[in-house]
Design a protein around this motif. Structure first.
Motif, short mmCIF file in Angstrom:
data_model
loop_
_atom_site.label_atom_id
_atom_site.label_comp_id
_atom_site.label_asym_id
_atom_site.label_seq_id
_atom_site.Cartn_x
_atom_site.Cartn_y
_atom_site.Cartn_z
N ALA A 1 0.83 -1.21 0.00
CA ALA A 1 0.00 0.00 0.00
C ALA A 1 0.86 1.25 0.00
O ALA A 1 0.54 2.25 -0.68
N SER A 2 2.00 1.20 0.74
CA SER A 2 2.84 2.39 0.80
C SER A 2 3.53 2.67 -0.53
O SER A 2 3.90 3.81 -0.80
N LEU A 3 3.68 1.62 -1.37
CA LEU A 3 4.32 1.80 -2.67
C LEU A 3 3.32 1.97 -3.80
O LEU A 3 3.69 1.93 -4.97
N GLY A 4 2.04 2.15 -3.44
CA GLY A 4 1.02 2.46 -4.46
C GLY A 4 0.25 1.27 -4.96
O GLY A 4 -0.60 1.42 -5.85
N GLY A 5 0.52 0.04 -4.45
CA GLY A 5 -0.17 -1.15 -4.92
C GLY A 5 -1.40 -1.45 -4.09
O GLY A 5 -1.79 -0.72 -3.17
N ARG A 6 -2.06 -2.59 -4.44
CA ARG A 6 -3.28 -2.98 -3.74
C ARG A 6 -3.31 -4.50 -3.62
O ARG A 6 -3.05 -5.22 -4.59
N VAL A 7 -3.64 -5.00 -2.43
CA VAL A 7 -3.72 -6.42 -2.16
C VAL A 7 -5.17 -6.87 -2.35
O VAL A 7 -6.09 -6.28 -1.76
N GLU A 8 -5.38 -7.90 -3.18
CA GLU A 8 -6.71 -8.39 -3.49
C GLU A 8 -6.95 -9.70 -2.74
O GLU A 8 -6.03 -10.45 -2.42
N ALA A 9 -8.24 -10.00 -2.52
CA ALA A 9 -8.63 -11.25 -1.87
C ALA A 9 -8.70 -12.39 -2.87
O ALA A 9 -8.70 -13.56 -2.47
N LYS A 10 -8.79 -12.09 -4.16
CA LYS A 10 -8.86 -13.09 -5.20
C LYS A 10 -7.65 -12.94 -6.13
O LYS A 10 -7.05 -11.87 -6.21
N VAL A 11 -7.36 -14.02 -6.85
CA VAL A 11 -6.23 -14.00 -7.78
C VAL A 11 -6.55 -13.06 -8.93
O VAL A 11 -7.57 -13.25 -9.62
N PRO A 12 -5.77 -12.02 -9.16
CA PRO A 12 -6.09 -11.05 -10.23
C PRO A 12 -5.74 -11.61 -11.61
O PRO A 12 -4.90 -12.49 -11.75
N ARG A 13 -6.41 -11.07 -12.65
CA ARG A 13 -6.09 -11.44 -14.01
C ARG A 13 -4.71 -10.91 -14.41
O ARG A 13 -3.95 -11.58 -15.11
N GLN A 14 -4.43 -9.68 -13.96
CA GLN A 14 -3.13 -9.06 -14.21
C GLN A 14 -2.56 -8.61 -12.87
O GLN A 14 -3.24 -7.89 -12.13
N GLY A 15 -1.35 -9.04 -12.59
CA GLY A 15 -0.74 -8.67 -11.33
C GLY A 15 0.22 -9.75 -10.85
O GLY A 15 0.75 -10.53 -11.65
N TYR A 16 0.41 -9.76 -9.55
CA TYR A 16 1.41 -10.64 -8.97
C TYR A 16 0.78 -11.53 -7.91
O TYR A 16 -0.05 -11.07 -7.10
N ALA B 1 -1.23 -19.94 -16.51
CA ALA B 1 -1.71 -20.31 -17.84
C ALA B 1 -1.08 -19.38 -18.87
O ALA B 1 -0.77 -18.22 -18.59
N GLN B 2 -0.92 -19.92 -20.09
CA GLN B 2 -0.31 -19.13 -21.15
C GLN B 2 -1.23 -18.01 -21.63
O GLN B 2 -0.75 -17.01 -22.16
N ASP B 3 -2.55 -18.16 -21.42
CA ASP B 3 -3.47 -17.10 -21.83
C ASP B 3 -3.53 -15.98 -20.82
O ASP B 3 -4.31 -15.03 -20.98
N ARG B 4 -2.79 -16.07 -19.73
CA ARG B 4 -2.71 -14.99 -18.75
C ARG B 4 -1.25 -14.59 -18.58
O ARG B 4 -0.63 -14.79 -17.52
N PRO B 5 -0.63 -14.02 -19.63
CA PRO B 5 0.80 -13.69 -19.54
C PRO B 5 1.10 -12.57 -18.56
O PRO B 5 2.26 -12.40 -18.17
N GLN B 6 0.12 -11.81 -18.15
CA GLN B 6 0.35 -10.69 -17.23
C GLN B 6 0.19 -11.09 -15.77
O GLN B 6 0.25 -10.25 -14.89
N ARG B 7 -0.07 -12.39 -15.54
CA ARG B 7 -0.17 -12.89 -14.16
C ARG B 7 1.16 -13.55 -13.83
O ARG B 7 1.57 -14.53 -14.44
N HIS B 8 1.85 -13.02 -12.82
CA HIS B 8 3.21 -13.47 -12.49
C HIS B 8 3.24 -14.08 -11.09
O HIS B 8 2.60 -13.56 -10.16
N PHE B 9 3.97 -15.16 -10.95
CA PHE B 9 4.17 -15.81 -9.66
C PHE B 9 5.59 -15.49 -9.18
O PHE B 9 6.58 -15.84 -9.85
N VAL B 10 5.67 -14.82 -8.05
CA VAL B 10 6.97 -14.40 -7.50
C VAL B 10 7.00 -14.70 -6.01
O VAL B 10 5.94 -14.80 -5.36
#
Length: 468
Positions: free
Chosen positions: A37-52, A71-80
């Motif tokens: 939150a301090s760096l401008g992001g937002r934590v979601e309760a569900k897995v987002p389509r685009q995000g981390y 999944a390959q159809d969600r290239p903007q979803r990253h696992f880190v």
């Protein structure tokens, strides 16, 4: 005025979405929510389509999340790893997911040549923060990371350089890619395998080339019977003269070409060389000719002489007596004295080593003098006679022996007793010490003369103590 955008906001100013693995401890989850939150992001309760998706590597829940949501159809979803948030904060920027191809992490293998455990851990985290998978095997990995300062690195390069879509890189390569923001493999360079390219013509030999070659050979090897005209060194020396303006013509061909030219045309060129030699008439062995070197200076040979054997090793400068001979501190007080040359007189013991005078090697033509021997009942020669002083001293030493010491007499008279034991018994009897004490010191130093001098001094010291 330039406005600094928060790290976890996209180009449109929208907050980047995060999902946190549910079984991570509540303390870590609370801290992650605060930092995001301090760096401008937002934590979601569900897995987002685009995000981390922030996961804890190596857990069953992380594997389940990857199977369900990667999944390959969600290239903007990253696992880190969840440490990605802190790494972005330290770097002051959002770390790009550069080690991702077709929505899937690039498989990498960290080779055992990177032996430092801290370096391996840091490298693994840096790969995961940028979207890669550092846990793959060498067979399945697309990129193998190794230490370039080891011998195995070049072996890996040779092993995998012929396999398509397989790369061997240095461990520093990951940091360079992260700084550049993209994957840049070490480029391949063309290495000329040798030979002429198609359509390329060889430089032809001219008449001047052959004439100069013959003049060179005539100067270096004027007479063919000496040999060496087809050797490599003659033509290598020719090409080494390229720095001389008079030999600028040698650059037209390699030394191998000059050699092959003579070798294939030896009969014809030998005739030309002979004509040049007939004109100049050089003498064999003149300075500058190939194969002739300066003769070494003659050295006066002196006959080798053997060094004289030392009669005995020098005694220690200081001799320290602590306690008794057997280490009993109550028998004799601590005595320290400077070692001085002791004139022990003629030896009373049957010394087991005979020291001869310094030996010298016979000169050429010198005959050695034969040793005289005893014949029949004639008296023994001079070298076989015992000195009178030795005879008297031996008699005196036998007189000093105790009459009741039957064991000592038996040892001296027994021909089966070793000469060393017999000599040690004589020392013990002469200076009135036990045989065990004498043997113990002799076993430590290994020198009979030193043993004798030692107990002679001990007896002198004990006598002086008794007189005082």
């Amino acid at each position: 005025m330039h406005i600094v955008m928060p790290i976890f906001q996209d180009a449109n100013g929208l907050a980047i979405k995060f999902f946190i693995q549910k079984d991570i401890t509540q303390e870590i989850q609370a801290e992650l929510c605060e930092v995001v939150a301090s760096l401008g992001g937002r934590v979601e309760a569900k897995v987002p389509r685009q995000g981390y998706v922030l996961v804890q590597p190596g857990t069953a829940e992380e594997e389940r999340l990857r199977l369900c949501w990667m999944a390959q159809d969600r290239p903007q979803r990253h696992f880190v790893p969840y440490t990605y948030v802190e790494a972005c904060k330290i770097a002051g920027m959002q770390l790009k997911q550069i080690f991702v191809e077709n929505g899937l992490p690039v498989k990498m293998h960290i080779h055992p040549s990177i032996a430092n455990i801290n370096a391996r851990t840091t490298l693994s985290q840096r790969i995961m923060h940028s979207g890669g998978d550092p846990t793959s095997s060498p067979q399945s990995a697309k990129i193998i990371l190794a230490d370039p300062n080891t011998e195995v690195f070049q072996h890996l390069v040779k092993t995998y350089q012929g396999i398509p879509d397989k790369h061997v890189e240095s461990y520093l390569w990951v940091k360079k890619c992260v700084e550049k923001g993209s994957i840049v493999y070490t480029p391949l360079i063309y290495k000329n395998p040798g030979g002429r390219r198609p359509g390329e013509e060889r430089t032809p030999f001219s008449e001047d080339d052959e004439q100069r070659l013959c003049e060179w050979i005539a100067a270096k090897i004027p007479y063919k019977q000496t040999g060496g005209r087809t050797g490599n060194r003659l033509y290598q020396q020719l090409c080494e003269m390229i720095a001389d303006p008079e030999y600028a013509w040698v650059s037209r061909h390699t030394w191998q070409s000059w050699r092959e030219r003579y070798k294939k045309n030896a009969v014809r060129l030998d005739t030309m060389i002979a004509q040049i030699v007939d004109q100049k008439k050089p003498a064999p062995g003149e300075q500058g000719q190939y194969g002739y070197v300066r003769q070494d200076e003659e050295k006066n040979k002196r006959p080798r002489k053997k060094r004289a054997k030392p009669a005995e090793q020098n005694l220690h400068k200081q001799e320290m007596i602590v306690g008794g001979i057997n280490g009993n501190g109550a028998e004799v007080p601590v005595i320290v004295f400077e070692a001085s040359p002791v004139d022990s007189g003629p030896s009373t013991s049957r010394t087991f080593v005979r020291y001869s005078p310094a030996e010298e090697e016979l000169e050429d033509g010198e005959d050695s003098e034969e040793w005289p021997v005893r014949i029949g009942n004639e008296p023994p020669p001079n070298w076989g006679k015992r000195a009178a002083s030795e005879e008297s001293e031996a008699r005196n030493s036998r007189k000093r022996m105790k009459s009741n010491d039957a064991d000592s007499i038996q040892i001296l008279l027994d021909p089966g007793v070793h000469l060393i034991d017999r000599t040690l018994q004589e020392i013990a009897t002469e200076y009135r010490f036990t045989l065990e004490e004498v043997k113990e010191f002799y076993d430590q130093c290994g020198e009979m003369e030193r043993t004798k001098i030692r107990f002679q001094k001990m007896r002198q010291i004990l006598l002086s103590i008794g007189e005082s």
